[in-house]
Motif scaffolding. Structure first.
Motif, short mmCIF file in Angstrom:
data_model
loop_
_atom_site.label_atom_id
_atom_site.label_comp_id
_atom_site.label_asym_id
_atom_site.label_seq_id
_atom_site.Cartn_x
_atom_site.Cartn_y
_atom_site.Cartn_z
N VAL A 144 16.90 48.04 50.34
CA VAL A 144 17.60 46.45 50.75
C VAL A 144 16.50 45.34 49.72
N VAL A 145 17.62 44.79 48.08
CA VAL A 145 16.50 44.35 48.01
C VAL A 145 16.74 42.38 47.47
N LEU A 146 16.20 41.60 48.00
CA LEU A 146 16.38 40.28 48.29
C LEU A 146 15.74 39.85 46.79
N PRO A 147 16.19 38.38 46.70
CA PRO A 147 15.67 37.51 45.69
C PRO A 147 13.82 37.47 46.27
N SER A 148 13.58 36.78 44.85
CA SER A 148 11.80 36.84 45.28
C SER A 148 11.86 35.16 46.67
N ASP A 149 12.43 34.16 46.07
CA ASP A 149 12.22 33.21 47.19
C ASP A 149 13.26 33.12 47.95
N ALA A 150 13.52 34.80 48.27
CA ALA A 150 13.73 34.67 49.87
C ALA A 150 12.87 34.35 51.01
N THR A 151 12.80 34.06 52.28
CA THR A 151 12.16 34.12 53.51
C THR A 151 11.71 34.94 54.23
N ILE A 152 10.54 34.83 54.92
CA ILE A 152 10.19 35.99 55.77
C ILE A 152 11.57 35.75 57.10
N LYS A 157 16.00 38.85 59.13
CA LYS A 157 17.82 39.37 59.24
C LYS A 157 17.79 39.90 58.41
N ALA A 158 17.94 41.06 57.60
CA ALA A 158 18.45 42.00 56.43
C ALA A 158 17.65 43.39 57.76
N MET A 159 16.80 43.40 57.38
CA MET A 159 16.08 44.17 57.82
C MET A 159 16.25 44.71 59.13
N GLU A 160 17.16 44.19 59.68
CA GLU A 160 17.76 44.46 60.77
C GLU A 160 19.15 44.36 61.03
N VAL A 167 11.56 45.23 53.29
CA VAL A 167 12.49 45.07 51.96
C VAL A 167 11.84 44.63 50.36
N PHE A 168 12.68 44.68 49.85
CA PHE A 168 12.30 44.98 48.19
C PHE A 168 11.87 43.66 47.45
N VAL A 169 11.25 43.25 46.32
CA VAL A 169 11.73 42.33 45.88
C VAL A 169 11.59 42.39 44.45
N ARG A 170 12.57 42.37 43.28
CA ARG A 170 12.43 43.01 42.57
C ARG A 170 11.75 42.04 41.01
N GLU A 171 11.02 42.80 40.18
CA GLU A 171 9.83 41.85 39.18
C GLU A 171 9.79 42.15 38.16
N GLY A 172 10.90 42.51 37.14
CA GLY A 172 11.11 42.88 36.39
C GLY A 172 11.62 44.67 36.67
N GLU A 173 11.05 45.46 35.51
CA GLU A 173 11.29 46.82 36.13
C GLU A 173 11.19 47.43 37.10
N GLU A 174 10.33 46.77 38.09
CA GLU A 174 9.30 47.13 39.19
C GLU A 174 10.15 46.44 40.40
N LEU A 175 10.26 47.77 41.80
CA LEU A 175 10.19 46.27 42.95
C LEU A 175 8.79 46.70 43.97
N ARG A 176 8.48 45.36 44.22
CA ARG A 176 7.62 45.36 45.13
C ARG A 176 8.02 45.70 46.34
N VAL A 177 7.26 45.69 47.83
CA VAL A 177 7.68 46.22 48.88
C VAL A 177 7.25 45.78 50.02
N LEU A 178 8.12 44.95 51.07
CA LEU A 178 7.03 44.21 52.20
C LEU A 178 7.29 45.00 53.30
N ARG A 179 6.04 45.63 53.07
CA ARG A 179 5.54 46.18 53.98
C ARG A 179 6.28 46.26 55.33
N GLU A 180 5.25 46.99 56.53
CA GLU A 180 5.60 46.58 57.80
C GLU A 180 4.57 46.32 57.86
#
Length: 345
Positions: A144-152, A157-160, A167-180
């Motif tokens: 589940v990838v969200l835009p970098s300006d998405a809110t908590i 809501k996306a997790m639920e 959820v993940f945020v794309r940064e170039g070729e990489e994915l940053r993860v919002l972990r638990e």
């Protein structure tokens, strides 16, 4: 010997709380203990309520005030528990059946002794499985990838909506993860979750492996790096998938069922007069009992048990069958299959 819940459960940091404490405080306790749930007990230290990470996410997604909403308002009453002497397979089956991922562990008096999550089991269970048993591709799913300006709030809501815990945020070729833990940190610091950006908390770049990566190697990589998921890349299509330690915990059950040795036992059972149906129903609720037969003669029923070891058979007979009040006595026969015929038609 079978791996028991007491061998893997978390006991050092028990996440115990009062029912009237706030959801924000619950987030603080989860984060401090690195556990995905909290437990409320009664005066006898028996589990009364459980608030899991997933239920906390639901509360956030619904927009509740974390400083005014109490744990009791979103916690599960009469929570599912496992006993310290249950096998880890029984714990995983309970999680799968009840759709939970955080269980209090109790002793014979039903007092809390620890807690267990799928990751606690997976790290130990996969050590029993040889390399090459399966690739992670079978358990990979779309991230589940969200835009970098998405809110908590948007992340919750996306997790639920997607039934995930990251959820993940794309940064170039990489994915940053919002972990638990990142999500929990945001809950402890941010007053306005509708404006707090996930990019401020999704700091860790997700580890990447090929989609064909070995499952046991994946579990070891997660354990070594203290992460609970990997990004799996298809080298041909460049498609991105995610595999989690929870997915692989349940997969371990299926793998062990296929490759693990099985001990077969036939348990001859004498019941109290007229209680055969009642005993049969109870027997079929035991996961290792595969069949119950009614027989004429000095015994009333025969239960077929499949387990990983003789010790497991003995434990099942002693703790689950002989303990039934309707059972008068039993005789256990260990069996070895010498031939089998596939029936047609």
């Amino acid at each position: 010997m079978a791996l028991l819940v007491k061998d893997v459960m978390e006991t050092r940091h028990l996440p115990l709380m009062a029912a009237d404490q706030t959801l924000r405080k619950a987030a603080e306790v989860m984060l401090a203990n690195k556990l995905l749930g909290v437990v409320t007990t009664d005066t006898e230290r028996r589990p009364a309520l459980v608030l899991s990470f997933r239920r906390l996410v639901r509360a956030v997604a619904e927009g509740v005030d974390l400083d005014k909403t109490t744990l009791a308002e979103y916690a599960v009453t009469d929570p599912v528990v496992v006993r310290i002497d249950d096998t880890v397979e029984e714990a995983l089956r309970a999680m799968r059946k009840e759709s939970v991922r955080f269980l209090p562990v109790v002793d014979y008096r039903n007092k809390v002794q620890g807690v267990v999550e799928p990751r606690h089991i997976a790290f130990r269970l996969w050590r029993q499985i040889p390399f090459g048993a399966m690739a992670i591709e079978a358990r990979a799913r779309n991230p589940v990838v969200l835009p970098s300006d998405a809110t908590i709030l948007a992340a919750a809501k996306a997790m639920e909506a997607n039934g995930v815990t990251e959820v993940f945020v794309r940064e170039g070729e990489e994915l940053r993860v919002l972990r638990e833990w990142d999500f929990l940190e945001a809950l402890t610091k941010e007053e306005d979750l509708a404006s707090a950006k996930i990019s401020n908390y999704a700091r860790k770049i997700a580890l990447r492996v090929p989609i064909s990566f070995d499952a046991r190697a994946a579990v070891e990589l997660m354990e070594e790096n203290d992460v609970m998921r990997l990004i799996a890349i298809d080298p041909e299509t460049k498609a991105t998938k995610v595999v989690t330690i929870t997915d692989l915990a349940f997969t371990a059950l299926e793998v062990l069922d296929k490759i693990g040795p099985r001990t077969i036992a036939l348990v001859l059972i004498n019941t109290e007069p007229g209680r055969e149906k009642e005993v049969t129903e109870k027997l079929m609720s035991i996961s290792n009992v595969t069949e119950v037969l009614s027989v004429p003669g000095i015994y009333d029923l025969v239960a077929r048990i499949e387990a990983k070891s003789v010790d497991d058979v003995a434990r099942i007979v002693t703790e689950h069958i002989r303990s039934m009040r309707e059972v008068r006595d039993t005789l256990t026969l260990l069996a070895t299959r010498v031939a089998a015929r596939k029936l047609v038609g």
